[in-house]
Structure formats: structure tokens, C-alpha cells
Scaffold this active site. Structure first.
Site, PDB file in Angstrom:
ATOM      1  N   GLN A   1      19.983  28.871  14.295  1.00  0.00           N
ATOM      2  CA  GLN A   1      19.740  28.983  15.571  1.00  0.00           C
ATOM      3  C   GLN A   1      21.184  29.498  16.271  1.00  0.00           C
ATOM      4  OE1 GLN A   1      18.085  26.860  19.650  1.00  0.00           O
ATOM      5  NE2 GLN A   1      17.485  26.284  17.596  1.00  0.00           N
TER       6      GLN A   1
ATOM      7  N   GLN B   1       6.693  31.361  35.015  1.00  0.00           N
ATOM      8  CA  GLN B   1       8.024  31.834  34.204  1.00  0.00           C
ATOM      9  C   GLN B   1       7.414  31.899  32.568  1.00  0.00           C
ATOM     10  OE1 GLN B   1      11.537  29.489  34.966  1.00  0.00           O
ATOM     11  NE2 GLN B   1      11.894  30.403  36.919  1.00  0.00           N
TER      12      GLN B   1
ATOM     13  N   TYR C   1      18.758  17.078  25.139  1.00  0.00           N
ATOM     14  CA  TYR C   1      18.073  17.647  26.486  1.00  0.00           C
ATOM     15  C   TYR C   1      17.618  16.375  27.146  1.00  0.00           C
ATOM     16  CZ  TYR C   1      18.301  21.929  23.548  1.00  0.00           C
ATOM     17  OH  TYR C   1      19.133  22.875  22.931  1.00  0.00           O
TER      18      TYR C   1
ATOM     19  N   GLY D   1      13.766  30.006  28.143  1.00  0.00           N
ATOM     20  CA  GLY D   1      13.247  28.767  28.541  1.00  0.00           C
ATOM     21  C   GLY D   1      12.545  29.368  29.730  1.00  0.00           C
TER      22      GLY D   1
ATOM     23  N   ARG E   1      10.993  27.406  33.643  1.00  0.00           N
ATOM     24  CA  ARG E   1      10.812  25.881  34.522  1.00  0.00           C
ATOM     25  C   ARG E   1       9.257  25.607  34.709  1.00  0.00           C
ATOM     26  NH1 ARG E   1      16.000  24.410  36.434  1.00  0.00           N
ATOM     27  NH2 ARG E   1      17.489  26.236  36.296  1.00  0.00           N
TER      28      ARG E   1
ATOM     29  N   ARG F   1      26.320  27.418  34.361  1.00  0.00           N
ATOM     30  CA  ARG F   1      26.844  28.972  34.449  1.00  0.00           C
ATOM     31  C   ARG F   1      27.866  29.324  35.516  1.00  0.00           C
ATOM     32  NH1 ARG F   1      20.428  30.646  35.688  1.00  0.00           N
ATOM     33  NH2 ARG F   1      20.739  28.832  36.823  1.00  0.00           N
TER      34      ARG F   1
END
Length: 310
Positions: A164, A274, A31, A268, A270, A216
Site C-alpha cells: 500500500q 461521499q 486511526y 476515504g 466522511r 494538509r
């Protein structure tokens, strides 16, 4: 892949979630090619180490042309790079040292193979993790995206405590065999993408245009037809969320954690707003009847699959 994130916002998101009781932080070297681990390290440096569980991964290399080619990504300058799945012994040892340095810690709570590596025997991979556990650099061994056969093979060489895998209201493939096996073997399931990358928040609208590089745009979940069908389902359970004083996303996260075998829902965020919203899902209580209501409505939802990448 996710449209970008701002470092300081990410740090505040982690700290805000921790303040509300979220103690497990999942990351990976891939990441941001190390950036995510550095952010986590910065976020937790003033938190007692034994109060957080650091979950990171290995087996995805962008700096070594070896193993099985997986996909293309972009580095922090936007340059296209190739990513390889590789979990050989020397590579794992190097990755572990690099992760410890970026995270600013001397041990990793849960070290997970990011993806199955078709070029390296599972025996070699797992025996290397067993060595790192013996050295005190890793506490527990986990895997990601493993099927039942792969878990069975891995367990010959090490105690696998978690797997996971993707799981959400609209992606329940693991219920067929992975969930029963994990329940039988007492293996935790860490569900990633429980909000299906934003689809299950109720905020997605037809006609949405994703930013360049956002993966996406190529997933069948986000066709206009599937967004429309999903939102119709979410509208049916919205009244229950309102009754609970919760958002749709919080209700979805709570439902996810309540499913058999699911021990963590990896959501997740940002920014702090959130992450706080996600953490508040912990406070929702759902009765057996309410869970049955959600599942009954969910059983009527059918998404249309296309010949696209998943």
C-alpha cells in the site's frame, strides 16, 4: 489529521459503499487510536463475514515507548501523543489480538505493516506474521510504504501479496521502480490518497483555510499556486467526465484503477453521500483513447514543490 469525522456518518458510509459493491475496507489501529477499527467492526457486524475483506495494519504504537519515534498526533480528547514505529514480535501479537477484538472478528483478511520499522529486522516482523497466518488469525501478509529493496527482503520470509503506497495523478513516484517490481512479482498495489486528499476532486479553491490540526495545511500540494494549476488540468478533462455522466472525482478514481499494477484505489469518505459517489466510479468505462487523452493532458501538469513536509 483529517479534520474529524462523526461515528454514525462513518458507519453509514461503509454500509452504503458495500451496498454498491465495495467490499474491501482499509483501516488501522492508529486511526483514532483504535476508534476506526471499532467503527468498522460496528459497520460490518450484520454483513456475512466472507462478503467483506478487512484490511488493517500494525507497527504504529501510541501506547508503547519503543522503536523509532515517528510523529506527534492527538488522541480523542485532543491531547498530544507520540507515535512510534515498532514491529517486534510480541508487539505484533498484541496488536493483532487488540485489532481482532475491536473489529469483532476472528481473522483479518490482509494484515499490513503500516510503515517500515528501522529498529526491528524485517525477518523478525515477517516471521511473526507467518505465525499468525499459521494460527488462522491472518489470511494474507501485506506491507505499506515499502521500497523495492524492502519488499525483496520481506519475500525471503513470507509471501507478500500487496504493497500500500501513495499514488495519484500528481504523485506518481512509484511508477519508477515499485510498479514494475510489483507487476513482475504479482504483488497488488493498493493506492492510497488517489484523490490526493481532496485536491483532485475539483472542489478545492485558492485561499482555502484548513481547520486546526488538518495536516494538509503543511503539504505543498495545497499551496494556492498548485491548487490553481491542478484545477486548470481538471477543467480540461471535465468535459469527458460530463460526457460519462460522472464527477471529476469519479473520473480520477477510474483512471487510477486503470493504471498498470493498481488493484485498489483507497478513497476515504466522511459520509454516505461521499462513499456512494466514490463507489459509482466502478460504473465508468474508459476507452484506450480516453485514457490516453487524460494522460496527455496530465503530462503538462507541473506542481511546484516547496521545502515542506510531504
Amino acid at each position: 489529521m483529517w479534520g474529524g469525522a462523526e461515528k454514525n456518518d462513518a458507519i453509514r458510509a461503509i454500509r452504503s459503499a458495500y451496498d454498491l459493491g465495495v467490499s474491501s475496507i482499509d483501516t488501522a489501529p492508529i486511526y483514532g487510536q483504535g476508534t476506526s477499527e471499532e467503527i468498522v467492526g460496528e459497520a460490518i457486524k450484520n454483513i456475512p463475514r466472507d462478503k467483506v475483506q478487512i484490511l488493517t495494519k500494525y507497527g504504529m504504537r501510541w501506547d508503547l515507548v519503543k522503536g523509532g519515534f515517528d510523529f506527534k498526533s492527538a488522541d480523542n480528547t485532543g491531547k498530544q501523543i507520540d507515535i512510534y514505529r515498532y514491529a517486534g514480535k510480541e508487539s505484533i501479537i498484541k496488536e493483532c489480538e487488540d485489532s481482532l477484538r475491536r473489529l469483532g472478528t476472528d481473522y483479518i483478511d490482509l494484515y499490513q505493516l503500516h510503515w517500515p520499522d528501522p529498529t526491528t529486522p524485517i525477518e523478525e516482523t515477517m516471521e511473526t506474521i507467518a505465525l499468525l497466518i499459521k494460527q488462522g488469525k491472518v489470511r494474507y501478509a501485506g506491507v505499506c510504504n515499502y521500497n523495492v529493496n524492502q519488499m525483496q527482503e520481506a519475500q525471503k520470509y513470507i509471501d507478500i501479496v500487496s504493497n500500500q503506497v501513495p499514488y495519484s495523478m500528481v504523485e506518481r513516484t512509484i511508477e519508477e521502480d515499485v510498479v514494475p517490481y510489483c507487476l513482475d512479482q504479482n504483488i497488488s498495489i493498493l493506492a492510497y490518497s488517489p484523490l490526493e486528499r481532496g485536491l483532485l476532486t475539483g472542489k478545492m479553491r485558492t485561499g482555502n483555510i484548513f481547520k486546526e490540526g488538518d495536516h494538509r495545511a503543511n503539504l505543498y500540494f495545497f499551496t494556492d499556486e498548485n491548487i490553481k494549476r491542478t484545477n486548470e488540468f481538471l477543467h480540461k478533462i471535465e468535459s469527458l467526465a460530463t460526457e460519462k455522466g460522472a464527477t471529476i472525482a469519479q473520473l480520477v478514481l477510474r483512471w487510477t484503477i486503470e493504471q498498470p499494477g493498481i488493484t485498489i484505489a483507497l478513497a476515504g469518505a466522511r459520509n454516505a453521500r461521499q462513499s456512494i459517489d466514490n463507489a459509482k466510479a466502478l460504473t465508468i468505462n474508459l476507452s484506450t483513447e480516453e485514457l490516453s487523452f487524460i494522460s496527455q493532458e496530465l503530462s503538462l501538469l507541473r506542481l511546484k514543490k516547496l521545502e515542506m513536509s510531504i
